[in-house]
Design a protein around this motif. Structure first.
Motif, PDB file in Angstrom:
ATOM      1  N   PRO A  16       0.818  -1.227   0.000  1.00 60.04           N
ATOM      2  CA  PRO A  16       0.000   0.000   0.000  1.00 60.04           C
ATOM      3  C   PRO A  16       0.847   1.269   0.000  1.00 60.04           C
ATOM      4  N   MET A  17       2.018   1.228   0.662  1.00 54.42           N
ATOM      5  CA  MET A  17       2.854   2.430   0.711  1.00 54.42           C
ATOM      6  C   MET A  17       3.371   2.796  -0.679  1.00 54.42           C
ATOM      7  N   TRP A  18       3.866   1.811  -1.418  1.00 57.49           N
ATOM      8  CA  TRP A  18       4.381   2.119  -2.751  1.00 57.49           C
ATOM      9  C   TRP A  18       3.241   2.444  -3.727  1.00 57.49           C
ATOM     10  N   LEU A  19       2.085   1.828  -3.566  1.00 56.87           N
ATOM     11  CA  LEU A  19       0.947   2.174  -4.430  1.00 56.87           C
ATOM     12  C   LEU A  19       0.656   3.668  -4.341  1.00 56.87           C
ATOM     13  N   GLU A  20       0.743   4.215  -3.129  1.00 52.72           N
ATOM     14  CA  GLU A  20       0.517   5.655  -2.953  1.00 52.72           C
ATOM     15  C   GLU A  20       1.664   6.457  -3.546  1.00 52.72           C
ATOM     16  N   SER A  21       2.885   6.047  -3.234  1.00 55.86           N
ATOM     17  CA  SER A  21       4.057   6.800  -3.678  1.00 55.86           C
ATOM     18  C   SER A  21       4.173   6.818  -5.197  1.00 55.86           C
ATOM     19  N   ASP A  81      -2.773   9.664  -1.086  1.00 61.95           N
ATOM     20  CA  ASP A  81      -2.072   9.457   0.184  1.00 61.95           C
ATOM     21  C   ASP A  81      -3.043   8.942   1.237  1.00 61.95           C
ATOM     22  N   GLY A  82      -2.633   7.901   1.923  1.00 60.80           N
ATOM     23  CA  GLY A  82      -3.441   7.353   3.000  1.00 60.80           C
ATOM     24  C   GLY A  82      -4.508   6.386   2.531  1.00 60.80           C
ATOM     25  N   GLN A  83      -4.614   6.162   1.208  1.00 64.27           N
ATOM     26  CA  GLN A  83      -5.682   5.317   0.677  1.00 64.27           C
ATOM     27  C   GLN A  83      -5.199   4.043   0.007  1.00 64.27           C
ATOM     28  N   GLY A  84      -3.904   3.845  -0.099  1.00 67.78           N
ATOM     29  CA  GLY A  84      -3.381   2.683  -0.807  1.00 67.78           C
ATOM     30  C   GLY A  84      -3.890   1.372  -0.255  1.00 67.78           C
ATOM     31  N   TRP A  85      -4.105   1.347   1.057  1.00 76.77           N
ATOM     32  CA  TRP A  85      -4.539   0.092   1.693  1.00 76.77           C
ATOM     33  C   TRP A  85      -5.890  -0.375   1.179  1.00 76.77           C
ATOM     34  N   ARG A  86      -6.713   0.544   0.649  1.00 77.01           N
ATOM     35  CA  ARG A  86      -8.042   0.142   0.148  1.00 77.01           C
ATOM     36  C   ARG A  86      -7.915  -0.784  -1.066  1.00 77.01           C
ATOM     37  N   LEU A  87      -6.876  -0.545  -1.887  1.00 79.05           N
ATOM     38  CA  LEU A  87      -6.677  -1.400  -3.068  1.00 79.05           C
ATOM     39  C   LEU A  87      -6.318  -2.832  -2.655  1.00 79.05           C
TER      40      LEU A  87
END
Lengths: 387, 166
Positions: free
Chosen positions: A291-296, A302-308
């Motif tokens: 999730p961190m790299w998905l956002e980056s 930002d803060g939403q990568g974990w939803r994917l």
């Protein structure tokens, strides 16, 4: 981009394992190189230069191994370049080889990333004592765990997101014959119940230590046009670095990472990565980095990568943005090769040759590698169309 | 050339910090890791041969014999598989005197490093020749291995080379 186009013509990988006791270092790199040459339908004589990538030399205790491996890789009398950018080296090795072709210096380049970690102890090799300091971390996980905790705090992500990633990648690995970890009977509950190694990172959310090598044959446009098998065209390349310790640093989404991705999308003419890229091979050695790299990388706010992760978007089966269909670094981690594997697996998907782990209709894929204290980044976009 | 000691973990330097006479901080930093080495089939066979008191070379793509062997041809990169026994005696191609041996070298008295072309081989092997002085070394001299009584599959199973008598 240079004047000459560059494509991936051949790919070769070794079987990854905690110890490849059946081969020497030379035997390991040759296994990958031979497979890449076979895939490219070439011989040693067809190659103009070799680029060798590897992480710190003390992982094997052989200094400058590119010198003694030159003739093992058919490089007698030919140029040999060594690339070393810590954990991102597998990716930057591919970028250096690409540059040689794009600049018109060589027509056909063999690149190999490798690590024979069984010959030392990588965890302690990553935990150098500092004079006058108390030792506070052991291994890479010790470095990243506070950064991951920061992401969890700021994003308020559910606690088990990391476990979802770990379980997904190990399931993907079952379809990859080269992967180190083949955990056929693994359940999600077992992932959750696994002991904490570096809180909040569990043992089950941590990459293995592997021996392995990954090789690619890159060719210019004439070589690619003449190839029988499908090729993957290099559409964009980018590399960025930053110091890992300065005031105001964003540890969770380093500036170098974001700028690297932005440069990549600008080169490829991509406005909306989520819509325009079909699959990702990202360097995720600890689960939460997905999730961190998905956002980056701009695939989520930002803060939403974990939803994917939570909604299954990054799964091979049924996801619309599959991530790490190979099983990723979480399933195989020969450090010097891991970046090359990401770049190669992205190319394999574009070529339609990923067999059981193939995503349907991949036209564009992104390969990503990072290293050091999340400070070195190498990325490429490969596609079925000429750039 | 002697067997390496292994088995130590990286050690912390914090405890051994001290202040020097001029007020500077000083600390030792010792980096130690355990290393091992995988040999693969051909070098593995060479080392196993040493344990059995036999020296192996390998036949290369052009028919010449390379000793010690590798599993690939250094000129063509093709795989090599045909082991051929060489020596045990050979001829000194070149040598250099080691007047002040270091800690991990074969002995603590002076000796000669030498490149030795074993009988039947076309390449040269690095080893040590045990003679009393440089005056006893000569390019072209014939030498033979002195084997250790107990061998373990290591280059030092040949304790040294010595001049062939006569």
């Amino acid at each position: 981009m240079g004047k000459e186009r560059c494509a991936v013509i051949g790919i070769g990988q070794t079987k990854y394992a905690s110890t490849r006791g059946d081969v020497s270092m030379a035997g390991l790199v040759r296994e990958a190189a031979y497979r890449a040459l076979e895939d490219a339908e070439m011989t040693w004589q067809d190659i103009d230069a070799v680029v060798l990538g590897k992480a710190p030399d003390f992982f094997e205790g052989v200094m400058m191994p590119e010198l003694f491996l030159a003739d093992a890789l058919g490089c007698a009398g030919k140029p040999m370049l060594r690339v070393h950018t810590a954990g991102s080296v597998g990716g930057s090795t591919a970028l250096v080889a690409t540059t040689l072709v794009q600049a018109g210096i060589h027509d056909r380049v063999l690149l190999v990333g490798f690590e024979k970690q069984s010959e030392s102890n990588a965890m302690w090799a990553l935990s150098l004592p500092q004079p006058f300091s108390v030792s506070i971390n052991a291994g890479a996980g010790g470095y990243f765990s506070p950064i991951i905790r920061q992401y969890m705090e700021v994003s308020q992500a559910p606690e088990l997101i990391g476990c979802l990633v770990a379980f997904k990648d190990r399931q993907h690995a079952l379809k990859n014959p080269y992967a180190h970890l083949h955990q056929k009977d693994l359940t999600f509950e077992q992932v959750v119940d696994s002991p904490m190694l570096w809180e909040p990172i569990r043992y089950s959310e941590t990459c293995p230590s592997s021996d392995g090598a990954c090789a690619m044959v890159l060719g210019n446009e004439a070589t690619a046009d003449a190839a029988d098998k499908p090729v993957a065209w290099v559409q964009a390349t980018a590399m960025r670095s930053e110091a890992n310790n300065f005031p105001g640093r964003n540890d969770v989404s380093p500036l170098a990472s974001r700028q690297c991705a932005q440069d990549l999308y600008r080169q490829a003419g991509i406005q909306n990565p989520r819509a325009e890229i079909d699959m990702l091979e990202m360097y995720v050695p600890f689960s939460w980095y997905e999730p961190m790299w998905l956002e980056s990388l701009g695939f989520a706010e930002d803060g939403q990568g974990w939803r994917l992760v939570e909604d299954g978007s990054t799964q091979l089966d049924g996801g619309d943005l599959p991530v790490n269909c190979s099983g990723g670094v979480l399933s195989s981690n020969p450090i010097g090769a891991s970046g090359t594997i990401r770049f190669a697996e992205a190319a394999l998907q574009v070529r339609g040759l990923a067999e059981e782990r193939q995503v349907d209709g991949v036209r564009r894929a992104l390969g990503h590698a990072y290293g050091g204290g999340a400070q070195y980044f190498a990325m490429w976009i490969v596609g079925s169309e000429k750039p | 050339m002697s067997a390496n000691a292994t088995g130590s973990e990286a050690s912390s330097a914090g405890e051994s910090a001290s202040t020097t006479a001029d007020g500077r901080l000083r600390a030792d930093l010792v980096l130690e890791y355990p290393f091992n080495r995988t040999t693969g089939e051909i070098i593995g066979a060479f080392l196993t041969g040493l344990r059995e008191g036999v020296i192996y070379g390998v036949r290369t793509s052009d028919g010449s014999i390379m000793a010690p062997p590798t599993d690939y041809d250094p000129n063509t990169a093709e795989p090599l598989t045909e082991l051929v026994e060489v020596g045990p005696a050979g001829e000194v191609k070149s040598w250099t005197w080691c007047a002040e041996p270091r800690r991990q070298q074969p002995w603590n008295h002076p000796f000669a490093w030498a490149l030795i072309r074993l009988d039947g081989a076309h390449t040269h092997m690095l080893h040590a020749v045990r003679v009393a002085s440089p005056a006893e070394m000569r390019i072209g001299m014939r030498v033979e291995p002195k084997w250790n009584a107990e061998r373990q599959g290591h280059i030092c199973d040949i304790a040294y080379f010595e001049p062939v008598a006569g």
